[in-house]
Design a protein around this motif. Structure first.
Motif, PDB file in Angstrom:
ATOM      1  N   ALA A  18      49.205   9.464   8.987  1.00  0.00           N
ATOM      2  CA  ALA A  18      48.944   8.392  10.111  1.00  0.00           C
ATOM      3  C   ALA A  18      48.126   9.028  11.211  1.00  0.00           C
ATOM      4  N   ARG A  19      48.053  10.186  11.239  1.00  0.00           N
ATOM      5  CA  ARG A  19      47.192  10.863  12.549  1.00  0.00           C
ATOM      6  C   ARG A  19      45.528  10.614  12.193  1.00  0.00           C
ATOM      7  N   PRO A  20      44.979  10.586  13.416  1.00  0.00           N
ATOM      8  CA  PRO A  20      43.480  10.294  13.143  1.00  0.00           C
ATOM      9  C   PRO A  20      42.905  11.620  12.378  1.00  0.00           C
ATOM     10  N   LEU A  21      42.168  11.103  11.388  1.00  0.00           N
ATOM     11  CA  LEU A  21      41.460  12.400  10.569  1.00  0.00           C
ATOM     12  C   LEU A  21      39.990  12.315  10.936  1.00  0.00           C
ATOM     13  N   LEU A  22      39.383  11.176  10.894  1.00  0.00           N
ATOM     14  CA  LEU A  22      37.857  11.217  11.261  1.00  0.00           C
ATOM     15  C   LEU A  22      37.687  10.029  12.289  1.00  0.00           C
ATOM     16  N   THR A  23      36.980  10.357  13.513  1.00  0.00           N
ATOM     17  CA  THR A  23      36.702   9.637  14.418  1.00  0.00           C
ATOM     18  C   THR A  23      35.195   9.579  14.701  1.00  0.00           C
ATOM     19  N   TRP A  24      34.616   8.271  14.444  1.00  0.00           N
ATOM     20  CA  TRP A  24      33.092   8.467  14.290  1.00  0.00           C
ATOM     21  C   TRP A  24      32.701   7.486  15.435  1.00  0.00           C
ATOM     22  N   TYR A  25      31.453   8.103  16.162  1.00  0.00           N
ATOM     23  CA  TYR A  25      30.869   7.682  17.261  1.00  0.00           C
ATOM     24  C   TYR A  25      29.278   7.612  16.820  1.00  0.00           C
ATOM     25  N   ASP A  26      28.644   6.639  17.385  1.00  0.00           N
ATOM     26  CA  ASP A  26      27.208   6.398  17.512  1.00  0.00           C
ATOM     27  C   ASP A  26      26.797   6.021  18.827  1.00  0.00           C
ATOM     28  N   ASP A  27      26.436   6.938  19.645  1.00  0.00           N
ATOM     29  CA  ASP A  27      26.141   6.586  21.080  1.00  0.00           C
ATOM     30  C   ASP A  27      24.733   5.804  21.213  1.00  0.00           C
ATOM     31  N   ALA A  28      24.017   5.592  20.182  1.00  0.00           N
ATOM     32  CA  ALA A  28      23.155   4.816  20.270  1.00  0.00           C
ATOM     33  C   ALA A  28      23.569   3.244  20.337  1.00  0.00           C
ATOM     34  N   THR A  29      24.477   2.790  19.475  1.00  0.00           N
ATOM     35  CA  THR A  29      25.023   1.542  19.367  1.00  0.00           C
ATOM     36  C   THR A  29      26.481   1.379  20.072  1.00  0.00           C
ATOM     37  N   GLY A  30      26.836   2.315  20.560  1.00  0.00           N
ATOM     38  CA  GLY A  30      28.340   2.074  21.024  1.00  0.00           C
ATOM     39  C   GLY A  30      29.468   2.139  19.961  1.00  0.00           C
ATOM     40  N   ALA A 200      40.106  23.373   6.530  1.00  0.00           N
ATOM     41  CA  ALA A 200      40.917  24.212   7.478  1.00  0.00           C
ATOM     42  C   ALA A 200      42.050  23.172   8.060  1.00  0.00           C
ATOM     43  N   ALA A 201      42.193  21.965   7.490  1.00  0.00           N
ATOM     44  CA  ALA A 201      43.047  21.093   8.012  1.00  0.00           C
ATOM     45  C   ALA A 201      42.831  20.806   9.613  1.00  0.00           C
ATOM     46  N   THR A 202      41.342  20.598   9.628  1.00  0.00           N
ATOM     47  CA  THR A 202      40.889  20.036  11.004  1.00  0.00           C
ATOM     48  C   THR A 202      40.528  18.712  11.169  1.00  0.00           C
ATOM     49  N   THR A 203      40.829  18.019  12.097  1.00  0.00           N
ATOM     50  CA  THR A 203      40.347  16.674  12.174  1.00  0.00           C
ATOM     51  C   THR A 203      39.113  16.602  12.737  1.00  0.00           C
ATOM     52  N   VAL A 204      38.176  15.638  12.798  1.00  0.00           N
ATOM     53  CA  VAL A 204      36.813  15.537  13.198  1.00  0.00           C
ATOM     54  C   VAL A 204      36.414  14.432  14.175  1.00  0.00           C
ATOM     55  N   VAL A 205      35.570  14.750  14.962  1.00  0.00           N
ATOM     56  CA  VAL A 205      35.046  13.825  15.861  1.00  0.00           C
ATOM     57  C   VAL A 205      33.429  13.900  15.586  1.00  0.00           C
ATOM     58  N   ALA A 206      32.951  12.920  14.764  1.00  0.00           N
ATOM     59  CA  ALA A 206      31.648  12.903  14.489  1.00  0.00           C
ATOM     60  C   ALA A 206      30.766  12.206  15.289  1.00  0.00           C
ATOM     61  N   CYS A 207      29.665  12.545  15.834  1.00  0.00           N
ATOM     62  CA  CYS A 207      28.960  11.683  16.704  1.00  0.00           C
ATOM     63  C   CYS A 207      27.257  11.618  16.466  1.00  0.00           C
ATOM     64  N   ALA A 208      26.950  10.600  16.131  1.00  0.00           N
ATOM     65  CA  ALA A 208      25.534  10.448  15.733  1.00  0.00           C
ATOM     66  C   ALA A 208      24.790  10.151  17.085  1.00  0.00           C
ATOM     67  N   ASN A 209      23.535  10.653  17.093  1.00  0.00           N
ATOM     68  CA  ASN A 209      22.974  10.151  18.601  1.00  0.00           C
ATOM     69  C   ASN A 209      23.645  10.676  19.616  1.00  0.00           C
ATOM     70  N   LEU A 210      24.039  11.942  19.686  1.00  0.00           N
ATOM     71  CA  LEU A 210      24.945  12.266  20.803  1.00  0.00           C
ATOM     72  C   LEU A 210      24.272  12.156  21.980  1.00  0.00           C
ATOM     73  N   ASP A 211      24.896  11.561  23.310  1.00  0.00           N
ATOM     74  CA  ASP A 211      24.656  11.504  24.323  1.00  0.00           C
ATOM     75  C   ASP A 211      25.035  12.887  25.055  1.00  0.00           C
ATOM     76  N   PRO A 212      24.405  13.571  25.532  1.00  0.00           N
ATOM     77  CA  PRO A 212      24.663  14.808  26.172  1.00  0.00           C
ATOM     78  C   PRO A 212      25.524  14.606  27.560  1.00  0.00           C
ATOM     79  N   THR A 213      25.175  13.556  28.058  1.00  0.00           N
ATOM     80  CA  THR A 213      25.902  13.222  29.311  1.00  0.00           C
ATOM     81  C   THR A 213      27.462  12.796  29.205  1.00  0.00           C
ATOM     82  N   ARG A 214      27.725  12.355  28.012  1.00  0.00           N
ATOM     83  CA  ARG A 214      29.042  11.884  27.636  1.00  0.00           C
ATOM     84  C   ARG A 214      29.774  12.978  26.867  1.00  0.00           C
TER      85      ARG A 214
END
Length: 229
Positions: A18-30, A200-214
């Protein structure tokens, strides 16, 4: 050394599905989409069942994946590897092809028996109309079963991919419980944003179009412990 990608994925989610395994962001679309291990496993199983039951593929058959880093790409890749397909890395004849809607013109270099297009919609909505010669992946996959029993044998390329992934995880000093943020624009290789964290049993925050200010606020909000930016 691990040699079976499907088993590595199963082991990575076994402790706490149930834990978050993959969190996906796209800073171009929100866009922000968060998948637990159980939810991603559901998509992976549906994809593998599509490949085996509908497309009638067998271990050793080949797939082309013309998709950018994305949570749906993770489901497609892991589904292919669970069905013991070889994901081709150079144009040529393949048994099945998955392409982003914006990349269907590339499909001509990959003659395929079955072709699926992905809109990569934030809510996994189906396409209004699939491109000519393609089926809509989301519409096709939803009707398939939520469980798939992977083959016990490793896929032909599993050992080499996992060796790369384990080496990358060691290079990044990843450990169980870490949360890795990846700028997928700079690091689009699935070894970086998918396989190395899984080994490595590591969870991921994957970011497309990453906004450095965020970056600082996202690191704090998502409790990131490692970053690949």
């Amino acid at each position: 050394m691990a040699d079976n990608i499907a088993r590595v994925f199963a082991d990575a989610i076994a402790t706490d599905p149930a834990r978050p395994l993959l969190t996906w962001y796209d800073d171009a679309t929100g866009e922000r989409t968060e998948l637990s291990g159980a939810t991603l496993a559901n998509w992976v199983a549906k994809t593998a069942n599509l490949l085996v039951d509908e497309v009638a593929l067998a271990p050793g058959d080949t797939a082309a994946v013309l998709l950018p880093p994305h949570w749906q790409t993770a489901a497609v890749l892991l589904g292919c590897w669970s069905a013991k397909l070889t994901v081709a890395d150079a144009p040529g004849d393949v048994d099945v092809l998955f392409a982003a809607a914006g990349r269907v013109d590339e499909a001509g270099a990959w003659p395929a028996g079955e072709r699926y297009a992905l809109a990569l919609d934030p809510f996994a909505l189906p396409m209004r109309e699939a491109p000519a010669g393609f089926a809509d992946f989301v519409s096709a996959v939803r009707g398939h079963g939520d469980h798939f029993t992977p083959y016990p044998e490793a896929g032909a390329g599993d050992a080499a991919l996992l060796a790369r992934a384990e080496a990358r995880a060691a290079e990044l000093c990843l450990a169980a419980g870490d949360r890795l943020l990846v700028d997928t624009g700079r690091f689009p290789d699935p070894v970086d944003w998918l396989l190395a964290p899984l080994t490595a049993a590591t969870t991921v925050v994957a970011c497309a179009n990453l906004d450095p200010t965020r970056l600082d606020s996202r690191t704090a909000t998502e409790k990131v412990t490692r970053a690949l930016t």
